[in-house]
Write a protein that holds these residues in place. Structure first.
Motif, PDB file in Angstrom:
ATOM      1  N   TRP A   1      -8.106  -5.533   2.277  1.00 17.93           N
ATOM      2  CA  TRP A   1      -8.794  -5.849   3.451  1.00 17.93           C
ATOM      3  C   TRP A   1      -8.689  -4.776   4.379  1.00 17.93           C
ATOM      4  CZ3 TRP A   1     -10.672 -10.806   5.661  1.00 17.93           C
ATOM      5  CH2 TRP A   1     -10.504 -10.719   7.135  1.00 17.93           C
ATOM      6  N   PHE A   2      -7.638  -4.003   4.290  1.00 18.37           N
ATOM      7  CA  PHE A   2      -7.459  -2.598   5.047  1.00 18.37           C
ATOM      8  C   PHE A   2      -8.514  -1.726   4.570  1.00 18.37           C
ATOM      9  CE2 PHE A   2      -5.558   1.372   5.847  1.00 18.37           C
ATOM     10  CZ  PHE A   2      -4.792   1.376   7.042  1.00 18.37           C
ATOM     11  N   PHE A   3      -8.711  -1.590   3.543  1.00 20.68           N
ATOM     12  CA  PHE A   3      -9.731  -0.627   2.960  1.00 20.68           C
ATOM     13  C   PHE A   3     -11.172  -0.912   3.561  1.00 20.68           C
ATOM     14  CE2 PHE A   3      -6.789   0.180  -0.875  1.00 20.68           C
ATOM     15  CZ  PHE A   3      -6.253   1.202  -0.229  1.00 20.68           C
ATOM     16  N   LEU A   4     -11.400  -2.243   3.254  1.00 19.81           N
ATOM     17  CA  LEU A   4     -12.795  -2.711   3.675  1.00 19.81           C
ATOM     18  C   LEU A   4     -13.110  -2.381   5.438  1.00 19.81           C
ATOM     19  CD1 LEU A   4     -15.474  -4.379   3.495  1.00 19.81           C
ATOM     20  CD2 LEU A   4     -14.080  -6.260   3.658  1.00 19.81           C
ATOM     21  N   PHE A   5     -12.152  -2.578   5.891  1.00 18.67           N
ATOM     22  CA  PHE A   5     -12.374  -2.503   7.407  1.00 18.67           C
ATOM     23  C   PHE A   5     -12.195  -1.168   7.845  1.00 18.67           C
ATOM     24  CE2 PHE A   5     -12.297  -7.134   7.219  1.00 18.67           C
ATOM     25  CZ  PHE A   5     -13.331  -7.481   8.065  1.00 18.67           C
ATOM     26  N   ARG A   6     -11.408  -0.099   7.346  1.00 21.50           N
ATOM     27  CA  ARG A   6     -11.509   1.041   7.614  1.00 21.50           C
ATOM     28  C   ARG A   6     -12.737   1.453   7.326  1.00 21.50           C
ATOM     29  NH1 ARG A   6      -9.129   2.795  10.671  1.00 21.50           N
ATOM     30  NH2 ARG A   6      -9.035   4.939  10.117  1.00 21.50           N
TER      31      ARG A   6
ATOM     32  N   ILE B   1       0.866  -1.084  -0.015  1.00 17.70           N
ATOM     33  CA  ILE B   1       0.159   0.097  -0.052  1.00 17.70           C
ATOM     34  C   ILE B   1       0.828   1.294   0.045  1.00 17.70           C
ATOM     35  CG2 ILE B   1       0.090   0.225   2.595  1.00 17.70           C
ATOM     36  CD1 ILE B   1      -3.116   0.810   2.190  1.00 17.70           C
ATOM     37  N   THR B   2       0.471   2.340  -0.503  1.00 16.93           N
ATOM     38  CA  THR B   2       1.137   3.611  -0.511  1.00 16.93           C
ATOM     39  C   THR B   2       0.874   4.373   0.542  1.00 16.93           C
ATOM     40  OG1 THR B   2      -0.073   4.858  -2.217  1.00 16.93           O
ATOM     41  CG2 THR B   2       1.478   3.357  -3.144  1.00 16.93           C
ATOM     42  N   SER B   3       1.392   5.478   0.937  1.00 20.22           N
ATOM     43  CA  SER B   3       1.069   6.465   1.728  1.00 20.22           C
ATOM     44  C   SER B   3       0.030   7.252   1.371  1.00 20.22           C
ATOM     45  CB  SER B   3       2.346   7.455   1.984  1.00 20.22           C
ATOM     46  OG  SER B   3       1.945   8.385   3.006  1.00 20.22           O
ATOM     47  N   ALA B   4       0.048   7.871  -0.410  1.00 20.50           N
ATOM     48  CA  ALA B   4      -1.150   8.536  -0.784  1.00 20.50           C
ATOM     49  C   ALA B   4      -2.372   7.605  -0.643  1.00 20.50           C
ATOM     50  CB  ALA B   4      -0.815   8.808  -2.239  1.00 20.50           C
ATOM     51  N   GLN B   5      -2.273   6.315  -0.823  1.00 22.72           N
ATOM     52  CA  GLN B   5      -3.606   5.419  -0.578  1.00 22.72           C
ATOM     53  C   GLN B   5      -4.364   5.688   0.860  1.00 22.72           C
ATOM     54  OE1 GLN B   5      -2.110   1.822  -2.081  1.00 22.72           O
ATOM     55  NE2 GLN B   5      -3.599   1.913  -3.702  1.00 22.72           N
ATOM     56  N   ILE B   6      -3.332   5.441   1.876  1.00 17.36           N
ATOM     57  CA  ILE B   6      -3.772   5.707   3.279  1.00 17.36           C
ATOM     58  C   ILE B   6      -4.311   7.028   3.620  1.00 17.36           C
ATOM     59  CG2 ILE B   6      -2.999   5.481   5.552  1.00 17.36           C
ATOM     60  CD1 ILE B   6      -0.716   3.757   4.467  1.00 17.36           C
ATOM     61  N   THR B   7      -3.621   8.042   3.193  1.00 22.94           N
ATOM     62  CA  THR B   7      -4.060   9.307   3.397  1.00 22.94           C
ATOM     63  C   THR B   7      -5.153   9.828   2.533  1.00 22.94           C
ATOM     64  OG1 THR B   7      -2.377  10.432   2.104  1.00 22.94           O
ATOM     65  CG2 THR B   7      -1.927  10.200   4.665  1.00 22.94           C
ATOM     66  N   GLY B   8      -5.356   9.318   1.356  1.00 24.35           N
ATOM     67  CA  GLY B   8      -6.458   9.554   0.401  1.00 24.35           C
ATOM     68  C   GLY B   8      -7.442   8.592   0.332  1.00 24.35           C
ATOM     69  N   LEU B   9      -7.039   7.507  -0.140  1.00 18.79           N
ATOM     70  CA  LEU B   9      -8.322   6.692  -0.446  1.00 18.79           C
ATOM     71  C   LEU B   9      -8.919   5.953   0.927  1.00 18.79           C
ATOM     72  CD1 LEU B   9     -10.197   4.842  -2.316  1.00 18.79           C
ATOM     73  CD2 LEU B   9      -8.480   3.152  -2.528  1.00 18.79           C
ATOM     74  N   ALA B  10      -7.996   5.388   1.898  1.00 19.02           N
ATOM     75  CA  ALA B  10      -8.462   5.110   2.944  1.00 19.02           C
ATOM     76  C   ALA B  10      -9.121   5.840   4.003  1.00 19.02           C
ATOM     77  CB  ALA B  10      -7.080   4.336   3.884  1.00 19.02           C
ATOM     78  N   ALA B  11      -8.507   7.049   3.949  1.00 20.87           N
ATOM     79  CA  ALA B  11      -9.069   8.135   4.773  1.00 20.87           C
ATOM     80  C   ALA B  11     -10.657   8.510   4.284  1.00 20.87           C
ATOM     81  CB  ALA B  11      -8.305   9.557   4.595  1.00 20.87           C
ATOM     82  N   ALA B  12     -10.678   8.450   2.885  1.00 22.65           N
ATOM     83  CA  ALA B  12     -12.092   8.825   2.292  1.00 22.65           C
ATOM     84  C   ALA B  12     -13.052   7.568   2.543  1.00 22.65           C
ATOM     85  CB  ALA B  12     -11.669   9.094   0.787  1.00 22.65           C
ATOM     86  N   LEU B  13     -12.490   6.306   2.553  1.00 19.22           N
ATOM     87  CA  LEU B  13     -13.581   5.338   2.696  1.00 19.22           C
ATOM     88  C   LEU B  13     -13.922   5.148   4.181  1.00 19.22           C
ATOM     89  CD1 LEU B  13     -11.760   2.398   0.751  1.00 19.22           C
ATOM     90  CD2 LEU B  13     -14.047   3.550   0.325  1.00 19.22           C
ATOM     91  N   TYR B  14     -12.872   5.737   5.243  1.00 21.57           N
ATOM     92  CA  TYR B  14     -13.352   5.753   6.438  1.00 21.57           C
ATOM     93  C   TYR B  14     -14.465   6.853   6.911  1.00 21.57           C
ATOM     94  CZ  TYR B  14     -12.802   6.482  11.499  1.00 21.57           C
ATOM     95  OH  TYR B  14     -13.098   6.903  12.955  1.00 21.57           O
ATOM     96  N   VAL B  15     -14.242   8.061   6.038  1.00 27.61           N
ATOM     97  CA  VAL B  15     -15.591   8.885   6.465  1.00 27.61           C
ATOM     98  C   VAL B  15     -16.646   8.623   5.556  1.00 27.61           C
ATOM     99  CG1 VAL B  15     -16.032  11.432   5.673  1.00 27.61           C
ATOM    100  CG2 VAL B  15     -13.607  10.882   6.530  1.00 27.61           C
ATOM    101  N   ALA B  16     -16.481   7.870   4.434  1.00 25.50           N
ATOM    102  CA  ALA B  16     -17.599   7.532   3.777  1.00 25.50           C
ATOM    103  C   ALA B  16     -18.507   6.424   4.584  1.00 25.50           C
ATOM    104  CB  ALA B  16     -17.308   6.698   2.319  1.00 25.50           C
ATOM    105  N   GLY B  17     -17.856   5.767   5.137  1.00 24.46           N
ATOM    106  CA  GLY B  17     -18.298   4.664   6.219  1.00 24.46           C
ATOM    107  C   GLY B  17     -19.077   5.380   7.186  1.00 24.46           C
TER     108      GLY B  17
END
Length: 504
Positions: A146-151, A87-103
């Motif tokens: 898996w990380f994205f799903l559970f975020r 996973i990349t840092s941009a994916q964590i601060t971008g995509l994963a963060a957005a998925l957390y907020v969407a959830g």
């Protein structure tokens, strides 16, 4: 004709319950009930019972702060070879963060509807369980998907917490203290952020933990703390206000009477007579159509106020926090393992804001305090952007500027939750919180990470300045809206601020 208390019969009988026309006490099929439960709750002095509510409900924000901050600070480690995730840092601060907020937005709407229908207590137990399970699964992540799903699912639980807990807090805390308590509880998020920042420093230290283990332990720590909170929360009661509207008036009467006896023993004096009773038409649930007509038809100015406050604070926080680590490492050469120390400092400033200013929301009033905290934080962030653009800041002075901005912004952001939870009728409270949280956070919290991650990681000073200016501008606009539209809700009962839809 429903039963009412006889004059001079004492404060506990002021909440007399009955329904000769509908099928007996507690029947949800359409009877009426006259009760002084709201007035009896509002005239209670502060007691150990209220502390139990604060601890049982408020401590979950510490978990939320721990969760979000930890993920932001360990982003650089997760993206390194040997972390166990591709996973990349941009994916964590971008995509994963957005998925957390969407959830969180989806969870707020879903659980908000259930909270108004099935009660506050059931749902603030369920939402915490969802959060704990998803956090535990995040610690076991073996692949990016898996990380994205559970975020997403972790956010889903947290979003439900916002609706269930804020509605319960406002309905259980006396009107004299409601503003400061709500602000401090929502601001306790930043105590978790301090813990998450310091915990990430330890987790990123490869002399203590291997690269693929330390970050997992930070999530595991959140699960352990959550289990402790779950045990405490079992003792928090259902909202008596929800009970008497939903056909459980006898339960509300018994609960309030027991609390009154406990408070009288604690303070050693008899409580004063409560204010006037309220007659309502009991109902089992309220449909989405009626909620929408109430929020946008009956209270359109309040709807504009709620949206403005949530969108403004969401963009300001995204402008600063989602790019925090990248700004320090890119522009000030701060090692990634040390960013947690800086974030702990601004997190402390965030908590001090509601702690120091909270009482003023109950004394000076909502309008002046909401508008001034929003405007001051926006103006200070504009000033920070100007200094940063000139090259006048280093890591320490930038952190000091952020502390000043967020001291006021944190109180303002917490007041957004307070505002939408107290200015709409009780039957719509959880859904109103959920709706404004979801819309405002979706606007600033989903688009924000995607926009700001690119701006703050580009390495261009002008891009980061633009991110600051965008957040500051929206915060100032929200402050101007509050100056004209904020409701004078200080030290007023919830039923006085917005008459219940069920009121006869």
């Amino acid at each position: 004709m429903s039963e009412t208390s006889e004059p001079g019969s004492g404060h506990r009988s002021a909440g007399g319950l009955g329904d000769p026309s509908g099928g007996g006490p507690g029947d949800p099929s359409g009877g009426t009930v006259t009760t002084a439960v709201p007035a009896r709750l509002d005239r209670l002095p502060w007691s150990r019972w209220h502390w139990m509510i604060v601890i049982g409900l408020g401590t979950v924000w510490i978990l939320d702060g721990l969760e979000v901050t930890t993920v932001g600070n360990i982003a650089s480690r997760l993206s390194e070879d040997g972390s166990g995730l591709d996973i990349t840092s941009a994916q964590i601060t971008g995509l994963a963060a957005a998925l957390y907020v969407a959830g969180a937005c989806a969870g707020a709407l879903f659980f908000g509807w259930l909270t108004d229908r099935y009660g506050r207590k059931k749902l603030f137990m369920v939402t915490l369980a969802v959060y704990l399970a998803a956090t535990a699964m995040t610690a076991l992540s073996f692949d990016a998907w898996w990380f994205f799903l559970f975020r997403f699912l972790t956010g889903f639980g947290i979003g439900g917490e916002y609706a269930a807990i804020n509605s319960a807090i406002d309905e259980l805390i006396p009107s004299k203290y409601r503003g400061r308590v709500d602000l401090i509880i929502n601001g306790s998020y930043w105590l978790g952020a301090v813990g998450g920042s310091l915990l990430s420093v330890v987790a990123l230290n490869t002399a203590i933990f291997p690269k693929d283990l330390g970050w997992r332990l930070t999530f595991a720590m959140g699960v352990v703390l959550g289990l402790v909170i779950l045990l405490v929360r079992r003792h928090v009661p259902e909202s008596p206000r929800w009970q008497f509207i939903h056909g459980r008036g006898e339960h509300a009467e018994e609960l309030v009477s027991s609390v009154e006896r406990e408070v009288e023993r604690e303070h050693g004096r008899t409580l004063p007579e409560p204010g006037p009773a309220l007659t309502i038409h009991q109902r089992k649930s309220v449909g989405f159509g009626l909620i929408a007509r109430t929020v946008f038809g009956t209270y359109p100015k309040r709807a504009v106020l709620g949206l403005s406050l949530f969108i403004g604070q969401a963009f300001l926080y995204n402008a600063i926090t989602f790019g925090f680590g990248a700004i320090l490492t890119t522009f000030f050469d701060v090692p990634s393992g040390n960013t947690g120390y800086y974030f702990a400092v601004i997190a402390a400033g965030n908590f001090l804001g509601p702690l120091a200013l909270g009482k003023l929301f109950d004394t000076l009033g909502r309008r002046i305090m909401i508008s001034s905290t929003y405007l001051l934080s926006g103006i200070l962030l504009f000033g920070t952007a100007w200094l940063f653009d000139r090259g006048s800041l280093d890591a320490t002075t930038m952190t000091a500027c952020w502390c000043a901005v967020l001291f006021f912004a944190s109180a303002g952001a917490s007041s957004a939750y307070l505002t939408v939870s107290e200015i709409f009728p009780m039957e719509t409270r959880a859904m109103a919180i959920a709706f404004f949280y979801a819309i405002g956070t979706a606007a600033g919290g989903i688009s924000g990470p995607l926009i700001f991650a690119d701006l703050t990681e580009s390495g261009k000073v002008g891009d980061t300045v633009l991110a600051f200016q965008l957040g500051a501008g929206l915060m100032c606009l929200a402050g101007l809206v509050a100056a004209f539209l904020a409701v004078r809700a200080e030290q007023r009962s919830l039923e006085d601020i917005a008459k219940p839809l069920s009121a006869v």
